[in-house]
Design a protein around this motif. Structure first.
Motif, PDB file in Angstrom:
ATOM      1  N   ALA A   1      40.594  31.761  54.678  1.00 21.53           N
ATOM      2  CA  ALA A   1      41.287  30.863  53.745  1.00 21.53           C
ATOM      3  C   ALA A   1      40.435  30.597  52.511  1.00 21.53           C
ATOM      4  CB  ALA A   1      41.601  29.544  54.449  1.00 21.53           C
ATOM      5  N   GLY A   2      41.083  30.645  51.354  1.00 21.45           N
ATOM      6  CA  GLY A   2      40.414  30.287  50.112  1.00 21.45           C
ATOM      7  C   GLY A   2      39.420  31.302  49.596  1.00 21.45           C
ATOM      8  N   VAL A   3      39.468  32.536  50.091  1.00 19.15           N
ATOM      9  CA  VAL A   3      38.539  33.577  49.645  1.00 19.15           C
ATOM     10  C   VAL A   3      39.327  34.722  49.016  1.00 19.15           C
ATOM     11  CG1 VAL A   3      36.775  35.235  50.334  1.00 19.15           C
ATOM     12  CG2 VAL A   3      36.873  32.997  51.432  1.00 19.15           C
ATOM     13  N   ARG A   4      38.958  35.088  47.814  1.00 22.26           N
ATOM     14  CA  ARG A   4      39.632  36.163  47.076  1.00 22.26           C
ATOM     15  C   ARG A   4      38.582  37.116  46.513  1.00 22.26           C
ATOM     16  NH1 ARG A   4      43.282  35.065  41.550  1.00 22.26           N
ATOM     17  NH2 ARG A   4      42.973  37.123  40.589  1.00 22.26           N
ATOM     18  N   ILE A   5      38.866  38.398  46.585  1.00 21.23           N
ATOM     19  CA  ILE A   5      37.991  39.417  46.010  1.00 21.23           C
ATOM     20  C   ILE A   5      38.783  40.210  44.971  1.00 21.23           C
ATOM     21  CG2 ILE A   5      36.771  41.581  46.436  1.00 21.23           C
ATOM     22  CD1 ILE A   5      35.177  39.310  47.465  1.00 21.23           C
ATOM     23  N   ASP A   6      38.261  40.292  43.760  1.00 23.41           N
ATOM     24  CA  ASP A   6      38.799  41.189  42.744  1.00 23.41           C
ATOM     25  C   ASP A   6      37.752  42.272  42.511  1.00 23.41           C
ATOM     26  OD1 ASP A   6      40.919  39.412  42.560  1.00 23.41           O
ATOM     27  OD2 ASP A   6      40.970  39.416  40.379  1.00 23.41           O
ATOM     28  N   SER A   7      38.016  43.476  43.008  1.00 26.92           N
ATOM     29  CA  SER A   7      37.023  44.541  42.912  1.00 26.92           C
ATOM     30  C   SER A   7      37.676  45.902  43.025  1.00 26.92           C
ATOM     31  CB  SER A   7      35.984  44.396  44.031  1.00 26.92           C
ATOM     32  OG  SER A   7      35.078  45.482  44.024  1.00 26.92           O
ATOM     33  N   MET A   8      37.063  46.869  42.360  1.00 24.12           N
ATOM     34  CA  MET A   8      37.507  48.261  42.470  1.00 24.12           C
ATOM     35  C   MET A   8      36.632  49.033  43.444  1.00 24.12           C
ATOM     36  SD  MET A   8      34.952  47.940  40.395  1.00 24.12           S
ATOM     37  CE  MET A   8      33.568  48.729  39.577  1.00 24.12           C
TER      38      MET A   8
END
Length: 459
Positions: free
Chosen positions: A366-373
């Motif tokens: 919960a509450g964890v987001r990753i923006d990565s290629m």
């Protein structure tokens, strides 16, 4: 009103993937334009179509305006989204895109030229009644003019590149002799980095917080999406951002947000944009310093506290739709933190560390987001920015967000190259960070203190 059925994305890395995801959810066909160095990146793998622009060097690929526009036309695209960096704030490129009968997903080229130049943006802010940092009246053309302006403003004083960004072209002069020596150096650095030698002067604020306001405009109306605190910086480049800025009182917050909307409406801004301010901790004053006429790296934390997809909003506005939100529709909830994970070696002066990622394990929950290629087996090319990805945390309040960040950093694993993850683990443990007691040069002061302490122990 023109519908975007097919979108060409002329960006790379995590922002290209970010744009692709929102565009696909809107039913658009996505074409990713890329250099040969990015052939194996996730945006290219997940795009509906991909166009290889050629050699890795940015001038031959991501900065080649005519090549990108022709690629869009050949692909049958309706629009181009430039992401951030490269051509995202290039007024000539925005104009050429429109002249090719394509939609530029961003503001009009006239606005990019007006607000993308820091000196012009400050003059526009003054006319709108928005407070600005005391400084020179526009560009300083001669050493004599610079000395006269500095005498009025007082020392220490900042020398800033008018077309600058990323902390480049900025120097601090503590007296007239330093100013005379550093003006030519700043001009040369600005010319080399931005193709524009123009510089201007600003009062130096010793204990400043870097606060920025996210806005959306459709040309007729504008709204804010609250503010972000981007004060944790190294060499004037952001490394850790938070939303909202808890240093602000509610009264100051409202004045700040109102000033941002006022300026956006004054210029009839159309698209997503960010107005950046310095907040003087000692005087509790805020001053407008510049506007970014593009999506920001740290847009994610605004999305987390507001529940708004900023890329989708940009795409809607670009098609001619009115703002999808009124101000009362946008509510702030909780606290968000973003850290920028770079392929750099903190133990070797943050030298870039390109190479193959042998293992990548991202945290979940919960509450964890990753923006990565990035993914296991992906090779980070040596030609571009070293950003691997962004870890974004949301929680009900700042202490809970810090605790969640600590947990996520324990779970994350990126092997095969050096990264800044150990640096963030150390930073998170510092009492000043926990207490929200820092400023824009605090990180460097802390690093110098740690280095001095280590040298004393070694001796």
């Amino acid at each position: 009103m023109r519908e975007i059925k097919k979108l060409l994305i002329c960006a790379r890395g995590e922002i290209a993937l970010r744009i692709l995801r929102s565009a696909k959810e809107m039913g658009m066909t996505c074409v990713v334009a890329h250099s040969s160095a990015d052939e194996t990146s996730l945006p290219v793998k997940w795009a509906d179509e991909a166009v290889n622009l050629g050699a890795p060097h940015a001038k031959k690929s991501y900065l080649n305006q005519d090549l990108i526009i022709q690629a869009a036309l050949d692909a049958g695209a309706d629009a181009i989204h430039p992401g951030y960096g490269f051509l995202s704030e290039n007024a000539d490129f925005a104009r050429k895109v429109v002249e090719a009968n394509l939609i530029f997903v961003g503001p009009q080229h006239e606005l990019i030229a007006q607000m993308g130049n820091k000196a012009q943006a400050i003059e526009t802010a003054k006319k709108a009644g928005v407070p600005v940092v005391p400084g020179s009246d526009g560009l300083v053309q001669t050493i004599e003019a610079a000395l006269a302006a500095a005498n009025d403003v007082g020392y220490p004083i900042l020398i800033k590149a008018a077309a600058g960004g990323g902390g480049r072209g900025i120097r601090v002069a503590y007296n007239a002799d330093e100013l005379q020596a550093q003006i030519p150096q700043s001009q040369q650095e600005a010319l080399a980095a931005f193709g524009d030698a123009g510089v201007y002067l600003e009062r130096y604020i010793a204990r400043a917080r870097h606060i920025e306001v996210q806005i959306l405009g459709d040309g007729d109306n504008a709204v804010h999406l609250f503010e972000r605190d981007c004060s944790l910086q190294r060499r004037r480049q952001k490394i850790w951002e938070e939303a909202p800025a808890q240093i602000l009182s509610e009264e100051t917050r409202q004045k700040l947000l109102e000033s941002a909307v006022k300026l956006a409406k004054k210029v009839k801004y159309k698209s997503a944009g960010t107005l950046e301010y310095l907040y003087d901790v000692d005087t509790q004053e805020f001053f407008f310093i510049e506007m970014n006429t593009r999506i920001q790296v740290e847009h994610t934390i605004t999305e987390e506290i507001c529940g708004v997809d900023l890329i989708k909003a940009m795409l809607l506005i670009a098609q001619g739709h009115a703002l999808p939100y009124q101000q009362n529709d946008i509510q702030m909830r909780g606290h968000a933190i973003e850290i920028r994970i770079n392929a750099e070696n903190p133990d070797n002066n943050f030298m870039p560390s390109p190479g193959t990622l042998t293992e990548v394990v991202w945290p979940l929950g919960a509450g964890v987001r990753i923006d990565s290629m990035a993914y296991s087996g992906y090779t980070i090319p040596p030609y571009y920015d070293s950003l691997i990805g962004k870890l974004i945390i949301w929680a009900e309040d700042r202490p809970s967000a810090l605790a969640r960040l600590h947990r996520a950093l324990d779970e994350i694993k990126v092997a095969g190259v050096h990264t800044t993850l150990p640096f963030f683990k150390s930073l998170l443990s510092v009492n000043d960070v926990q207490k929200n007691d820092f400023h824009t040069v605090w990180v460097e002061q802390w690093m110098n203190h740690c280095s001095s302490a280590s040298q004393k122990e070694a001796s």
